[in-house]
Design a protein around this motif. Sequence first.
Motif, PDB file in Angstrom:
ATOM      1  N   ALA B 342      84.384  41.963 -45.917  1.00 12.01           N
ATOM      2  CA  ALA B 342      84.605  40.975 -46.844  1.00 12.01           C
ATOM      3  C   ALA B 342      83.731  41.867 -48.201  1.00 12.01           C
ATOM      4  O   ALA B 342      84.059  41.550 -49.340  1.00 12.01           O
ATOM      5  N   SER B 410      91.883  41.246 -45.393  1.00 11.95           N
ATOM      6  CA  SER B 410      90.474  40.592 -46.153  1.00 11.95           C
ATOM      7  C   SER B 410      90.693  40.796 -47.568  1.00 11.95           C
ATOM      8  O   SER B 410      90.458  39.969 -48.429  1.00 11.95           O
ATOM      9  N   ILE B 452      85.716  34.895 -50.088  1.00 14.57           N
ATOM     10  CA  ILE B 452      84.838  35.658 -49.417  1.00 14.57           C
ATOM     11  C   ILE B 452      84.443  35.306 -48.128  1.00 14.57           C
ATOM     12  O   ILE B 452      84.750  36.007 -46.879  1.00 14.57           O
TER      13      ILE B 452
END
Lengths: 211, 529
Positions: B342, B410, B452
């Motif tokens: 992240a 991600s 996130i």
Amino acid sequence: MIKAVNITKVFGSVKVLSEVSLHVGRAESLVVMGPSGSGKTTLLRIIAGLERPDAGEIYLDGSLVSTNKWRLAPHLRNIGFVFQTPALWPHMTIRENIIFGLGSIPKRQALERADHLLETAGILHTANRFPGQISGGEAKRAAIVRSIAPKPAIILMDEPLVNLDAKVKNQLFEYILKVTAAERTTLVYVTHDAAEAAKISGNILYMRGCK
Amino acid sequence: MPAITCINAAYRYIAGGLLLFFVLGPAVSLALYVAAADRQLASSMFSLILPEARRLDLFISSVGLSAASAAACMAISWLSGLGLCMVCRTCPKTFKAFSIFLWFMALLPPFVHAFSWQAAFGLAGEFMSVDLTRGFFCGKMASWWVQTMAWLPLGVGVALIGFRGIEPDLIEAARMTAAPGAVLRQIVLPLTFPLAAAGGILVFALCLLDYSIPSLFQVSVYALEIFADYSLYNSSGRALMMSVPLILAGGGLVWTFYLMCKPVLSSGSLTGNYYKGQDLPPVYKILVAAALIILFVQIMLPVCLLALAASKWHTVFSSIKDSVAELMFTLQAAFFAGTAGAALSAGAAGLMLRGSVWLPALFACFSLSLPASLTGIGLIELFNTPLFGAFYNTDSMVAAAGVSRFGGISLMIICLHLSRIDRLLFEAAELLQPPGWRRLLKIWLPLAAPGIAGAFMAVFMLSAGELGATLLVCPPGKTTLTVKIYNLLHYGASEAVAGLCLLLIAAGWAAGIAAAFLSERRNAGDQSC
């Protein structure tokens, strides 16, 4: 022709319509005005059969079509609806969009009628294009043509001319008046524009605070 | 230039560089290995690119098996999506919460489903006094069924995006002039099916690249062949060359999935209304009911059967107690992978997101199309060198495997989230505040936070269930829970495995319910039930 009796509609804890009644005769016009949130669109959707009232009744041609327990399916009401957005199906060409509502007549006749209407609306050149390939004004015209193609007895228009420039707006407005007069269609027209309302010869319903 | 601007720029470049290193590094190191090989060795390795004889048959049968699972998954997903719209028509919150819950179910390792279906057929066989695991439920048939079921939550999750992206006016305009059957066939189906098809294509790619389920049913697939070949020859170059057909096929499929989802994902319509259903013709009602039952069974079956297979709670607890070390190691590695994924993606997003998300999408497609075992082999090649030798055979290798495999996902999650935020919100802040910590902490971070957090959760859960790469890079004397379960599974269904699988499922359920609850809280202003 259209008779609404004490229509009430509640969404969650918000009362959108409170005992609204109206009557519009055959081939007459009604302009519905009022501030945002006063329930104009909901009233139209209830007449069209897209929503069920929480109380009250809707009659079309003297027949009961909506109560709080039962409603006639929208496609069986012989009503045309023009939304605020053109709502043209993106996977169909303009001609296919118009023919979709003409399922009850032979395909050849449906094609002829679609092309005739597109020509009178001045957008025959868009017939084979997809909605993403035409301008906003053309899309609105196509949406109006789609709603009148099945020769409905009633047309409901929910601010059909918003977000258009003045020139296109005037042209389309004239077109709407011409078509509804020629087909002797009952018109319920929602608008914020007082000038538009004045040009439509008919009654004006002013809604305020869901009444 | 203010200090914060310099720090911000430096962070972006460092994070972007590190993410590139982890995601592309394994493949690049393997390519360099091939490039450095002598001519004779290189030519023997290049001859492996085009599968021949047995490998060609294996490749074709793998494609066929994956395509069959994808087709079944696609059909059930669309019908289930339609059914969920009908069931939840009066309650948008339930619909949204369930959509989120499904995504978490999709993150569970596929072999957990394999185990629960094995147990289900075992129990059904006992009940009927027939050994179903030697009849219908064995070999390719079992593998097809379990792959279809294992990826069903993912397929339904993607299909629901299609139902959420549909403009209500388009349906209502059709309802004014046509009967429900015609509206469904001519309007709802063409508008919503592309997303269900996209889900099917993604499932196709995932089935093609996964060997965990087929291997449990003694079905040989091409993805397993790479692992087997590496075990036999210990040649990284051979593994890379053998993977080329899979990378090309998987990459093409994942890119097609992206192109099909792009119109819906890039528009703001996902936050709008979803298709609220209508009266269906009887045939559709039957099909939709059947699809909903299958989805319900798929969600509930692992829990019920594993609880039954574990039979006694003290067995579950003792199996968990025996695996505390593996559990802690898994959580620790997954946490590091999630945090690193992240954090690096948030920095890299600032570099890669330039108006469109095609670059992050390409990045995500690349990381998804690499077979897991190849990523593991590439990591060994990359870290088993004097430069990075300090990291090799350490716990950090497992976290690195998570970042390498899921860093692209991600990045895509954060970029998609950022691209959907109204630019005016950032521009208004620019008008009112100079660049600085205040603007970063008060505006950028709260706006970017859901993306996130989503990226962290995705990498955390996927890394916790990762098998193919982890199997190769686990340090000596340590193993993750997933690897332990997978190894135990080959000895047959046991109470201990059931207990551990139950633990994984409980974690997935808890995370899914928490995310759905948080999402509901966040959308508290939405239309209520």
